[in-house]
Design a protein around this motif. Structure first.
Motif, short mmCIF file in Angstrom:
data_model
loop_
_atom_site.label_atom_id
_atom_site.label_comp_id
_atom_site.label_asym_id
_atom_site.label_seq_id
_atom_site.Cartn_x
_atom_site.Cartn_y
_atom_site.Cartn_z
N SER A 6 0.83 -1.41 0.05
CA SER A 6 0.18 0.27 -0.45
C SER A 6 0.90 1.49 -0.06
O SER A 6 0.26 2.44 -0.59
CB SER A 6 -1.01 -0.43 0.98
N LEU A 7 1.48 1.37 0.91
CA LEU A 7 2.56 2.18 1.02
C LEU A 7 3.89 2.45 0.02
O LEU A 7 3.82 3.94 -1.07
CB LEU A 7 3.68 2.46 1.97
N SER A 8 4.12 1.70 -1.42
CA SER A 8 5.26 1.94 -2.37
C SER A 8 3.64 2.19 -3.51
O SER A 8 4.42 2.88 -3.95
CB SER A 8 5.55 0.16 -2.49
N LEU A 9 2.12 1.57 -3.54
CA LEU A 9 1.75 2.44 -4.09
C LEU A 9 0.89 3.75 -4.61
O LEU A 9 1.12 4.60 -4.95
CB LEU A 9 0.52 1.91 -4.59
N LEU A 76 14.76 1.46 -18.42
CA LEU A 76 15.61 0.88 -17.77
C LEU A 76 16.68 2.33 -16.66
O LEU A 76 16.79 2.65 -15.78
CB LEU A 76 16.61 0.33 -18.09
N THR A 77 16.82 3.21 -18.02
CA THR A 77 16.81 4.95 -17.77
C THR A 77 17.11 5.79 -17.21
O THR A 77 17.20 6.91 -16.02
CB THR A 77 17.94 5.43 -19.26
N GLU A 78 15.29 5.43 -16.83
CA GLU A 78 14.68 6.21 -16.21
C GLU A 78 15.00 5.98 -14.69
O GLU A 78 15.18 6.65 -13.59
CB GLU A 78 13.11 5.87 -16.35
N LEU A 79 14.91 3.85 -14.67
CA LEU A 79 15.28 3.73 -13.14
C LEU A 79 16.59 4.26 -13.17
O LEU A 79 16.58 4.36 -11.60
CB LEU A 79 15.24 2.26 -13.45
N MET A 80 18.20 4.05 -13.96
CA MET A 80 18.73 4.16 -13.54
C MET A 80 19.17 5.38 -12.89
O MET A 80 20.28 6.15 -11.64
CB MET A 80 19.75 3.85 -14.02
N GLY A 81 18.36 6.78 -13.89
CA GLY A 81 18.84 8.13 -13.42
C GLY A 81 18.08 8.76 -12.18
O GLY A 81 18.81 9.23 -10.80
N LYS A 82 16.77 7.67 -11.37
CA LYS A 82 16.08 8.09 -10.14
C LYS A 82 17.02 7.26 -8.83
O LYS A 82 16.78 8.34 -7.97
CB LYS A 82 14.77 7.77 -10.32
N SER A 83 17.09 6.13 -9.12
CA SER A 83 18.19 5.06 -8.61
C SER A 83 19.17 5.57 -7.76
O SER A 83 19.71 5.14 -6.40
CB SER A 83 17.97 3.49 -8.65
N SER A 84 20.41 6.13 -8.38
CA SER A 84 21.03 6.50 -8.02
C SER A 84 21.20 7.49 -6.90
O SER A 84 22.38 7.14 -6.11
CB SER A 84 22.23 6.68 -8.99
N SER A 107 8.30 1.36 -5.74
CA SER A 107 7.52 1.85 -5.60
C SER A 107 8.11 3.09 -7.07
O SER A 107 7.47 3.45 -7.80
CB SER A 107 7.42 3.04 -4.46
N THR A 108 9.72 3.10 -6.83
CA THR A 108 10.14 4.24 -8.23
C THR A 108 9.92 2.88 -9.08
O THR A 108 9.33 3.29 -10.78
CB THR A 108 11.54 4.18 -7.94
N THR A 109 10.23 1.74 -9.48
CA THR A 109 10.37 0.76 -10.12
C THR A 109 8.17 0.46 -10.74
O THR A 109 8.50 0.35 -11.96
CB THR A 109 10.27 -0.47 -9.29
N GLY A 154 16.30 -4.76 -9.38
CA GLY A 154 16.43 -5.57 -9.05
C GLY A 154 18.28 -4.52 -9.56
O GLY A 154 19.41 -4.49 -8.48
N LEU A 155 17.42 -4.24 -10.49
CA LEU A 155 18.89 -2.64 -10.92
C LEU A 155 18.64 -1.63 -9.98
O LEU A 155 19.33 -0.70 -9.47
CB LEU A 155 18.90 -2.18 -11.68
N SER A 156 17.41 -1.40 -9.97
CA SER A 156 16.82 0.08 -8.58
C SER A 156 17.62 0.13 -7.67
O SER A 156 18.16 0.83 -6.42
CB SER A 156 15.55 -0.17 -8.86
N VAL A 157 17.52 -1.71 -6.48
CA VAL A 157 17.50 -1.64 -5.08
C VAL A 157 19.66 -1.40 -5.38
O VAL A 157 20.16 -0.81 -3.93
CB VAL A 157 17.21 -3.42 -5.13
#
Length: 256
Positions: A6-9, A76-84, A107-109, A154-157
């Motif tokens: 629920s928190l993730s959503l 994938l590149t959007e996730l990489m940019g946000k996750s770093s 949640s980002t994923t 996995g990449l985001s984590v």
């Protein structure tokens, strides 16, 4: 588990709404942004560089083939940019609130996966408009949301926990993203690559994702072996990344 989901959503929803808050077209940018980028790339490569797709003697629509490559690349590149910088950007939550910190990359994923879902839908619409022959087999492209979710999560984590330790990671990611574009068969067919770069292209997971999506959309052929291999890779990436995250997360509060 239910509370974490629920928190993730809620965090995913907040991220999507915040991204377009105050803009004139608002949430419509979810649809317009990929279409405008697709139009730009398609115009440059199809009409300026005269790029074409030719498989077994049949000329295929370049715009559709291009969209098949850009959709997972954008995800994938959007996730990489946000996750770093994910841990640093949520410093108040990490320091002051007791919660499962894996909720942040999850949640980002999810928010990026929603954009990918929109892009896949636009891809099928483009296939109908440009090719005029949308088959039911092409809807199997949505199955690729599964391996892409696990690979993306996995990449985001991984990047989120490493980003807490290495402040330069975001700059490195900004360099890697355009490199990833040119070592992936986005603007070209993988079988047309020079033998010198065959190894680089072959061992790039994005290559097999793009090839699988193109196989479904352009030929109506769902490669179950490719799908299962990518899903297994995503699960292994996720398990290893979560293990590393759990080992490092106790230091996050001191690092940000």
């Amino acid at each position: 588990m239910k509370e974490n989901l629920s928190l993730s959503l809620n965090l995913s929803k907040r991220e999507l709404l915040t991204r377009y808050k105050g803009s004139l077209l608002g949430f419509f940018w979810v649809f317009l942004s990929p279409l405008l980028l697709l139009a730009l790339y398609s115009a440059v490569f199809q009409y300026i560089f005269k790029a074409k797709w030719d498989v077994s003697g049949e000329e295929l629509n370049f715009t559709i083939a291009l969209f098949c490559g850009l959709s997972p690349y954008f995800f994938l590149t959007e996730l990489m940019g946000k996750s770093s910088e994910l841990i640093k950007n949520n410093g108040n939550l990490v320091k002051k609130v007791v919660f499962n910190r894996l909720v942040l990359p999850f949640s980002t994923t999810l928010s990026s996966l929603f954009t990918l879902l929109v892009n896949f839908s636009l891809l099928l619409i483009a296939s109908q408009v440009l090719d005029g022959n949308l088959s039911m087999y092409e809807f199997l492209v949505f199955f690729y949301l599964i391996p892409l979710f696990f690979i993306g999560f996995g990449l985001s984590v991984l990047l989120s926990c490493l980003g807490a330790y290495f402040k330069d990671l975001s700059n490195i990611v900004n360099f890697i993203n355009p490199v990833l574009m040119f070592i992936s068969p986005i603007f070209f067919s993988a079988d047309k690559v020079s033998p010198i770069f065959n190894g680089v292209i072959h061992y790039n997971p994005l290559t097999h994702i793009i090839n699988g999506i193109r196989s479904v959309v352009l030929h109506g052929n769902f490669n179950i072996s490719n799908f299962m291999t990518l899903t297994l890779l995503g699960l292994i990436m996720t398990a290893c990344s979560i293990f590393l995250f759990r080992r490092l997360e106790e230091d996050f509060s001191d690092l940000i």
